[in-house]
Design a protein around this motif. Sequence first.
Motif, PDB file in Angstrom:
ATOM      1  N   VAL A  72      21.362  52.581  38.129  1.00  0.00           N
ATOM      2  CA  VAL A  72      22.400  52.517  39.173  1.00  0.00           C
ATOM      3  C   VAL A  72      23.763  52.276  38.526  1.00  0.00           C
ATOM      4  O   VAL A  72      23.867  51.660  37.459  1.00  0.00           O
ATOM      5  CB  VAL A  72      22.106  51.418  40.229  1.00  0.00           C
ATOM      6  N   ASP A  73      24.809  52.765  39.203  1.00  0.00           N
ATOM      7  CA  ASP A  73      26.172  52.582  38.673  1.00  0.00           C
ATOM      8  C   ASP A  73      26.686  51.185  38.997  1.00  0.00           C
ATOM      9  O   ASP A  73      26.453  50.667  40.096  1.00  0.00           O
ATOM     10  CB  ASP A  73      27.121  53.626  39.272  1.00  0.00           C
ATOM     11  N   CYS A  74      27.408  50.626  38.032  1.00  0.00           N
ATOM     12  CA  CYS A  74      27.953  49.279  38.207  1.00  0.00           C
ATOM     13  C   CYS A  74      28.973  49.243  39.364  1.00  0.00           C
ATOM     14  O   CYS A  74      29.718  50.194  39.586  1.00  0.00           O
ATOM     15  CB  CYS A  74      28.655  48.873  36.908  1.00  0.00           C
ATOM     16  N   LEU A  75      28.992  48.128  40.084  1.00  0.00           N
ATOM     17  CA  LEU A  75      29.993  47.931  41.138  1.00  0.00           C
ATOM     18  C   LEU A  75      31.397  47.963  40.524  1.00  0.00           C
ATOM     19  O   LEU A  75      31.585  47.587  39.367  1.00  0.00           O
ATOM     20  CB  LEU A  75      29.790  46.562  41.806  1.00  0.00           C
ATOM     21  N   ASP A  76      32.375  48.375  41.305  1.00  0.00           N
ATOM     22  CA  ASP A  76      33.772  48.240  40.870  1.00  0.00           C
ATOM     23  C   ASP A  76      34.167  46.766  40.962  1.00  0.00           C
ATOM     24  O   ASP A  76      33.643  46.037  41.806  1.00  0.00           O
ATOM     25  CB  ASP A  76      34.696  49.058  41.788  1.00  0.00           C
ATOM     26  N   ILE A  77      35.117  46.381  40.111  1.00  0.00           N
ATOM     27  CA  ILE A  77      35.516  44.960  40.100  1.00  0.00           C
ATOM     28  C   ILE A  77      36.912  44.793  40.673  1.00  0.00           C
ATOM     29  O   ILE A  77      37.831  45.522  40.295  1.00  0.00           O
ATOM     30  CB  ILE A  77      35.508  44.409  38.659  1.00  0.00           C
ATOM     31  N   LEU A 166      23.331  41.374  38.340  1.00  0.00           N
ATOM     32  CA  LEU A 166      22.519  40.948  39.491  1.00  0.00           C
ATOM     33  C   LEU A 166      23.096  41.515  40.792  1.00  0.00           C
ATOM     34  O   LEU A 166      22.382  42.101  41.611  1.00  0.00           O
ATOM     35  CB  LEU A 166      22.451  39.422  39.540  1.00  0.00           C
ATOM     36  N   ALA A 167      24.405  41.374  40.959  1.00  0.00           N
ATOM     37  CA  ALA A 167      25.038  41.828  42.207  1.00  0.00           C
ATOM     38  C   ALA A 167      24.886  43.339  42.374  1.00  0.00           C
ATOM     39  O   ALA A 167      24.695  43.831  43.490  1.00  0.00           O
ATOM     40  CB  ALA A 167      26.514  41.440  42.204  1.00  0.00           C
ATOM     41  N   ASP A 187      30.761  23.479  35.382  1.00  0.00           N
ATOM     42  CA  ASP A 187      32.046  23.846  34.774  1.00  0.00           C
ATOM     43  C   ASP A 187      32.573  25.195  35.249  1.00  0.00           C
ATOM     44  O   ASP A 187      33.659  25.605  34.850  1.00  0.00           O
ATOM     45  CB  ASP A 187      31.909  23.956  33.238  1.00  0.00           C
ATOM     46  N   TYR A 188      31.782  25.914  36.029  1.00  0.00           N
ATOM     47  CA  TYR A 188      32.149  27.303  36.351  1.00  0.00           C
ATOM     48  C   TYR A 188      32.370  27.452  37.850  1.00  0.00           C
ATOM     49  O   TYR A 188      31.431  27.469  38.635  1.00  0.00           O
ATOM     50  CB  TYR A 188      31.036  28.245  35.865  1.00  0.00           C
ATOM     51  N   THR A 189      33.624  27.565  38.248  1.00  0.00           N
ATOM     52  CA  THR A 189      33.954  27.542  39.681  1.00  0.00           C
ATOM     53  C   THR A 189      34.265  28.931  40.248  1.00  0.00           C
ATOM     54  O   THR A 189      34.547  29.056  41.438  1.00  0.00           O
ATOM     55  CB  THR A 189      35.174  26.626  39.935  1.00  0.00           C
ATOM     56  N   VAL A 190      34.195  29.955  39.403  1.00  0.00           N
ATOM     57  CA  VAL A 190      34.430  31.322  39.892  1.00  0.00           C
ATOM     58  C   VAL A 190      33.193  31.798  40.646  1.00  0.00           C
ATOM     59  O   VAL A 190      32.070  31.600  40.188  1.00  0.00           O
ATOM     60  CB  VAL A 190      34.706  32.292  38.719  1.00  0.00           C
ATOM     61  N   GLY A 191      33.402  32.406  41.792  1.00  0.00           N
ATOM     62  CA  GLY A 191      32.284  32.976  42.540  1.00  0.00           C
ATOM     63  C   GLY A 191      32.612  34.411  42.900  1.00  0.00           C
ATOM     64  O   GLY A 191      33.552  34.993  42.348  1.00  0.00           O
ATOM     65  N   TYR A 192      31.821  34.989  43.792  1.00  0.00           N
ATOM     66  CA  TYR A 192      32.122  36.367  44.186  1.00  0.00           C
ATOM     67  C   TYR A 192      31.537  36.714  45.545  1.00  0.00           C
ATOM     68  O   TYR A 192      30.634  36.038  46.042  1.00  0.00           O
ATOM     69  CB  TYR A 192      31.624  37.358  43.137  1.00  0.00           C
ATOM     70  N   VAL A 193      32.088  37.793  46.083  1.00  0.00           N
ATOM     71  CA  VAL A 193      31.510  38.458  47.247  1.00  0.00           C
ATOM     72  C   VAL A 193      31.288  39.897  46.818  1.00  0.00           C
ATOM     73  O   VAL A 193      32.176  40.505  46.207  1.00  0.00           O
ATOM     74  CB  VAL A 193      32.477  38.409  48.453  1.00  0.00           C
ATOM     75  N   ALA A 194      30.099  40.447  47.107  1.00  0.00           N
ATOM     76  CA  ALA A 194      29.855  41.867  46.813  1.00  0.00           C
ATOM     77  C   ALA A 194      29.567  42.587  48.119  1.00  0.00           C
ATOM     78  O   ALA A 194      28.755  42.107  48.923  1.00  0.00           O
ATOM     79  CB  ALA A 194      28.679  42.018  45.852  1.00  0.00           C
ATOM     80  N   CYS A 195      30.251  43.702  48.334  1.00  0.00           N
ATOM     81  CA  CYS A 195      29.967  44.566  49.483  1.00  0.00           C
ATOM     82  C   CYS A 195      30.738  45.866  49.318  1.00  0.00           C
ATOM     83  O   CYS A 195      31.710  45.914  48.543  1.00  0.00           O
ATOM     84  CB  CYS A 195      30.307  43.899  50.815  1.00  0.00           C
ATOM     85  N   ASN A 196      30.294  46.903  50.023  1.00  0.00           N
ATOM     86  CA  ASN A 196      30.982  48.209  49.984  1.00  0.00           C
ATOM     87  C   ASN A 196      31.262  48.695  48.565  1.00  0.00           C
ATOM     88  O   ASN A 196      32.323  49.265  48.296  1.00  0.00           O
ATOM     89  CB  ASN A 196      32.307  48.129  50.767  1.00  0.00           C
ATOM     90  N   GLY A 197      30.337  48.452  47.650  1.00  0.00           N
ATOM     91  CA  GLY A 197      30.482  48.958  46.276  1.00  0.00           C
ATOM     92  C   GLY A 197      31.464  48.180  45.414  1.00  0.00           C
ATOM     93  O   GLY A 197      31.798  48.605  44.315  1.00  0.00           O
ATOM     94  N   ILE A 198      31.943  47.039  45.924  1.00  0.00           N
ATOM     95  CA  ILE A 198      32.945  46.274  45.159  1.00  0.00           C
ATOM     96  C   ILE A 198      32.465  44.845  44.896  1.00  0.00           C
ATOM     97  O   ILE A 198      31.893  44.191  45.773  1.00  0.00           O
ATOM     98  CB  ILE A 198      34.292  46.231  45.906  1.00  0.00           C
TER      99      ILE A 198
END
Length: 241
Positions: A72-77, A166-167, A187-198
Amino acid sequence: MGLYSIRMRGAEGGPHEEGGRHISGAERIVNECELESVASSLIHRALHHSKGKSDFINIRIDAVSDNDITYVDCLDIEEHTTKSVESSHELAKEILQSVVSHKAVENSFIELEKLPDNMRGAILMDAQTGVRLDANHLRGVRVSHMDASGAENRSMNVHMREALVLATKVQSCPGIVGELCWSDDPDYTVGYVACNGIYHRIPNMKEIGNPIGGRVFFVDTNRPIREIVDYLEHTTVLVRW
Ligand code: AMP
């Protein structure tokens, strides 16, 4: 040359199944010639983790047949900037509302914020009703059998690489429309939302020092949950950068 799946899990106070506390887990899909060096880097991670030092380390290696691999192709960031946990959560909610009902968005934050301890897996949530669908609320659904293939021509930290892989697998699962995540690494406070290929990378998703993280996968489908869980847990996915 053949490919192998290599998976590591480390715990403190004995094996997970005997009540040990989970310290670190990771997996790769690599060529035979990389197995030894990857095994040693996984052992290093189990021994030197901000959550503690594993006294139990399990490494499992299985050959993978090329016919069993889904590419599968990687999500855009998309990188976002925010100033506080509150504004990050507002932004994450706004993004999620393009694929998930208001109720489900609110419930996902309530579920993650009330976790007394880290789950091994993710919460599965109905994207319309906000009701939890995972059978085992303590464990959740654990995504496995994935990695990225080919040379990476981007510089990213190991956290982000693993989260992106994973996403991408999760978003490639038919019936899943979105994901919300923040790390359990204090120590790691960055998170994410994944949807619509992003993959929306969002800083300040939790306060520094908070040792609890979690994931919610939003499901919008009549597809049997068992099939979704089977894809997440067992289908081997290689992400193309
Ligand atoms: P991490 O980003 O590794 O700090 O993980 C944050 C949270 O996501 C963990 O506390 C788990 O609840 C969940 N999680 C971690 N790894 C997985 C996985 N492979 N599949 C599903 N959920 C996971």
